[in-house]
Design an enzyme around this catalytic site. Structure first.
Site, short mmCIF file in Angstrom:
data_model
loop_
_atom_site.label_atom_id
_atom_site.label_comp_id
_atom_site.label_asym_id
_atom_site.label_seq_id
_atom_site.Cartn_x
_atom_site.Cartn_y
_atom_site.Cartn_z
N HIS A 176 47.75 43.14 54.47
CA HIS A 176 47.42 42.27 53.05
C HIS A 176 47.77 40.91 53.54
O HIS A 176 48.82 40.47 53.93
CB HIS A 176 47.95 43.03 51.80
CG HIS A 176 47.53 44.13 51.69
ND1 HIS A 176 46.47 44.94 51.04
CD2 HIS A 176 48.29 45.41 52.01
CE1 HIS A 176 46.56 46.07 51.08
NE2 HIS A 176 47.62 46.26 51.66
N HIS A 217 52.18 47.03 55.59
CA HIS A 217 52.15 48.73 54.97
C HIS A 217 52.23 49.61 56.03
O HIS A 217 51.38 49.86 56.67
CB HIS A 217 51.47 49.08 53.95
CG HIS A 217 51.55 48.30 52.79
ND1 HIS A 217 50.55 47.98 51.65
CD2 HIS A 217 52.48 47.26 52.43
CE1 HIS A 217 51.03 47.06 50.94
NE2 HIS A 217 52.39 46.78 51.15
N HIS A 238 48.80 48.79 58.26
CA HIS A 238 47.77 47.92 57.68
C HIS A 238 48.18 46.75 57.02
O HIS A 238 49.32 46.48 56.89
CB HIS A 238 46.54 48.39 56.67
CG HIS A 238 47.01 49.05 55.65
ND1 HIS A 238 47.62 50.07 55.40
CD2 HIS A 238 47.29 48.21 54.35
CE1 HIS A 238 47.95 50.45 54.24
NE2 HIS A 238 47.91 49.05 53.40
N HIS A 281 38.06 46.20 54.22
CA HIS A 281 39.25 45.63 53.47
C HIS A 281 40.51 45.62 54.21
O HIS A 281 41.33 44.84 53.42
CB HIS A 281 39.62 47.10 52.59
CG HIS A 281 38.62 47.80 51.94
ND1 HIS A 281 37.73 47.02 50.90
CD2 HIS A 281 38.01 48.92 51.92
CE1 HIS A 281 37.03 48.03 50.54
NE2 HIS A 281 36.92 49.12 51.39
N THR A 308 47.86 50.81 46.47
CA THR A 308 47.36 49.66 46.03
C THR A 308 45.98 49.46 46.08
O THR A 308 45.55 48.23 45.86
CB THR A 308 48.04 48.60 46.59
OG1 THR A 308 47.79 48.44 48.08
CG2 THR A 308 49.51 48.56 46.36
N THR A 309 45.14 50.47 46.72
CA THR A 309 43.63 50.32 46.85
C THR A 309 43.17 51.72 46.17
O THR A 309 43.81 52.53 46.30
CB THR A 309 43.26 50.05 48.20
OG1 THR A 309 43.85 51.49 49.12
CG2 THR A 309 43.79 49.05 48.84
#
Length: 505
Positions: A111, A135, A109, A84, A216-217
């Protein structure tokens, strides 16, 4: 079917996960998350759009202070691809020291978009999306021993969000970007030398957005105190493309190769939340946040005071606005059973002193009841465990053969509590559903009186806004955003409860 959900006793519990497969697109994409992870369709979700009308300046917000971010190169960090995102493990002796609790680092991590779409941040600013977003995830180490125990608690996580835009080459990011070919496929991990993690953050840590939100996941627990820095950091186009093109969401042995890009969640409803900001330069018509003392006064009056006096004393300005935010109906699609509550319907509900049946609660008058669930909000710090909550709610629903109502039931159970906590910390507006919970034990006459007072107060507010519209030089009320008024002023008297959302890809 009306379902009475018992009030939940929130207890500490370990993280439980269904382990269900999820993706950003396709059959297991966002539209399906809530079927396996019901909190993903619930309240106080992230990311959101930082719209100017949501912002409240809070002069008490301190600069973010991070400790032990300058790691020794003798240390080793784990860089991995979880299918992800790219994750970099962080030692727990790194922590944020400027929050009420100590929040220790766990991982960071990213995005991002794709090689053809150079926009992939999760949060946006007035609709503008950045190339990517980093993040840095921390957990409340004062209260929980590790991130697994903290992730489903209402005060469990604090995340630092950093916008990324394409510009100059960034040597700090290259400290681990240069190893990215070693984690091309899902579940691959390598060890990389540690470095100064502070160099990944913006130079200024005193300008940021602050609000209460969620992961957010999946499982999307609303357990995150978000701090998103105002100023972005830059990486070069070459660095961005390395991130966007080198990685795969599939395993090395899979026959079908799935690229890893476009890994950002769609924007979520604000759910009566406001966004605190530590800055106000460059922003027009930004208002200061109301003080926690004022908000506690409102709660005390709702619990024990004269409800009719709320509007007369001007405290109505801290209660829900009776007009919807402009553009909400255009952005979100309502489900069949979600209408809007008319004024007459509201008065009927107040007079019966009940929560509407579709909220999953019912209330009887005249019965002696134990101490209400909300009393701890003004004093003791009652905990919330979302895994325990989910288990209790599903147990109740199974008794009524109504498991399909899981998302709606969880939202209705958790929203008033989250809203009240966030309201007292000045990070949300008090919602009508929460007010209903607060005054459930009050007499019918008082509830009706509050309804009438709010209506009169809103009429006065609309008239003032009309005058200001005609005479822009009139002074606005400090601490509160200007109310918007529709062409049909009578429509402003209709309450609008938070609506559950059906996403459209």
């Amino acid at each position: 079917m009306t379902i009475t959900l018992l009030f939940i006793i929130f207890i500490a519990c370990p993280l439980a996960s269904t382990g269900a497969k999820w993706t950003y697109n396709g059959p297991d994409g966002e539209h399906d998350w809530s079927s396996k992870y019901p909190f993903c369709g619930g309240a106080f979700q992230s990311p959101i759009d930082f719209q100017t009308q949501l912002l409240r300046y809070d002069p008490t917000l301190p600069p973010i202070q991070v400790q032990n971010y300058n790691l020794s190169t003798n240390e080793q960090l784990t860089l991995g691809n979880n299918g992800h995102s790219v994750l970099l493990s962080l030692p727990s002796n790194m922590y944020i020291s400027s929050l009420p609790h100590r929040y220790s680092a766990a991982q960071l991590h990213f995005h991002w978009g794709s090689s053809s779409l150079l926009t992939g941040s999760e949060h946006t600013v007035n609709g503008n999306r950045f190339a990517g977003e980093m993040h840095v995830v921390h957990f409340n180490s004062d209260k929980y021993p590790n991130i697994s125990m903290a992730v489903d608690k209402h005060d469990g996580l604090a995340v630092l969000g950093v916008f990324i835009e394409i510009g100059e080459f960034n040597p700090a990011f290259d400290k681990f970007f240069k190893y990215i070919n070693g984690i091309k496929y899902r579940d691959q991990k390598i060890q990389v030398p540690a470095f100064n993690v502070r160099a990944l953050l913006p130079a200024r840590l005193d300008e940021y957005y602050r609000y209460d939100g969620s992961l957010t996941t999946p499982p999307c627990y609303p357990s995150v105190l978000w701090t998103v820095f105002r100023k972005p950091v830059t990486i070069s186009r070459k660095q961005f493309l390395a991130l966007a093109t080198a990685l795969y969401a599939s395993y090395a042995q899979d026959s079908a190769i799935v690229p890893l890009h476009g890994n950002y969640r769609k924007l979520q409803l604000t759910d009566s939340r406001v966004v605190l900001v530590s800055f106000k330069d460059g922003l027009h018509s930004i208002f200061s946040v109301a003080s926690p003392f004022q908000r506690k006064q409102v709660i005390q009056k709702l619990l024990v005071g004269d409800l009719a006096d709320l509007a007369d004393e001007g405290l109505y300005q801290l209660l829900p606005k009776l007009s919807p935010q402009p553009g909400v109906d255009k952005k979100w699609k309502k489900t069949k059973n979600q209408g809007q509550w008319s004024q007459a319907t509201q008065k009927h509900q107040w007079s019966n002193n009940k929560v509407p049946s579709n909220t999953g609660y019912s209330s009887s008058i005249g019965k002696k009841k134990p101490t209400p669930w909300y009393m701890g909000a003004l004093g003791t710090d009652k905990g919330m465990c979302f895994v325990s909550l989910e288990e209790n709610v599903i147990h109740q629903l199974e008794r009524y053969h109504a498991k399909g109502l899981m998302v709606e039931a969880l939202r209705e159970v958790v929203f008033p509590d989250l809203n009240l906590r966030s309201y007292l910390n000045c990070r949300s507006d008090l919602d009508l559903q929460t007010i209903r919970q607060l005054i459930k034990e009050r007499s019918r006459d008082e509830a009706v009186e509050l309804e009438q007072s709010l209506t009169k107060a809103m009429l006065r507010q609309i008239r003032r806004q009309i005058k200001r519209h005609r005479n822009p030089n009139m002074e606005t009320t400090t601490g509160h955003s200007q109310a918007t008024f529709p062409k049909d002023y009578n429509s402003a008297l209709t309450y609008h409860r938070p609506q559950r959302v059906e996403w459209e890809d």
